[in-house]
Design an enzyme around this catalytic site. Structure first.
Site, mmCIF file in Angstrom:
data_model
loop_
_atom_site.group_PDB
_atom_site.id
_atom_site.type_symbol
_atom_site.label_atom_id
_atom_site.label_comp_id
_atom_site.label_asym_id
_atom_site.label_seq_id
_atom_site.Cartn_x
_atom_site.Cartn_y
_atom_site.Cartn_z
ATOM 1 N N TYR A 58 -17.613 -40.180 31.383
ATOM 2 C CA TYR A 58 -17.114 -40.647 32.676
ATOM 3 C C TYR A 58 -16.056 -39.691 33.211
ATOM 4 C CZ TYR A 58 -15.161 -43.791 36.203
ATOM 5 O OH TYR A 58 -14.721 -44.336 37.380
ATOM 6 N N LYS B 88 -16.281 -37.538 36.706
ATOM 7 C CA LYS B 88 -15.349 -37.694 37.822
ATOM 8 C C LYS B 88 -14.568 -36.406 38.078
ATOM 9 C CE LYS B 88 -16.550 -41.769 39.132
ATOM 10 N NZ LYS B 88 -17.091 -41.993 40.482
#
Length: 175
Positions: A70, A74
């Site tokens: 993740y 991002k």
């Protein structure tokens, strides 16, 4: 145009299967890029400038335990935002992103439960209390908090801002 999508898988970078990397990157990176490209092309064609906004995360600014895929996805959104801002500025198109900490949503609650279990917390609520204790404002964001930030980025008030990723996390990470 706001590209607001995200997938999260809790796990170690060393042990997580690469299929989970694909699962996260397909939405968080490829999906955002596809939205950015479609909006950019249309805005150039229309010739009126525009605003492109992406959903980053504080995880895109600082890696976290068990959030590697993740976090990497991002961070990629942040980089795509900066790159596209340099490409589209000459067309009066701004490209910015917002980087919230935890937001009181179902997505956060599900991810919090998974993280809590893997980190040895009894439940997601206890895990989130630990986070809130670090925040000078002592709470997590509401969807309305994020909506106000996105509204600012979409408004004329941000017309001279591009390539930025604004953090909104109650003061946990102060840039």
């Amino acid at each position: 145009m706001v590209a607001n999508a995200g997938r999260f898988v809790a796990g170690s970078l060393i042990d997580s299967p690469l299929s989970e990397l694909d699962y996260v990157f397909d939405v968080n990176v490829k999906g955002t890029l596809m939205c950015y490209r479609a909006a950019g092309k249309l805005m150039i064609e229309q010739g009126r400038g525009g605003k492109i906004i992406g959903a980053c995360s504080i995880a895109g600014k600082k890696g976290t335990i068990l959030g590697g895929f993740y976090c990497a996805s991002k961070a990629a959104v942040r980089s795509l935002t900066q790159t596209l801002a340099t490409e589209l500025g000459k067309h009066s198109i701004t490209v910015n992103a917002y980087a919230p900490g935890p937001v009181d949503t179902e997505f956060m609650r599900e991810g919090g439960e998974k993280m809590a279990k893997q980190l040895g917390f009894p439940d997601g609520a206890t895990f989130m209390k630990t986070y809130m204790a670090q925040a000078p404002l002592g709470r997590i964001a509401t969807p309305e908090d994020i909506a106000r930030l996105v509204s600012f980025l979409a408004s004329e008030d941000s017309s001279y801002m591009t390539g930025q990723t604004l953090t909104m996390d109650g003061g946990v990470m102060m840039d």
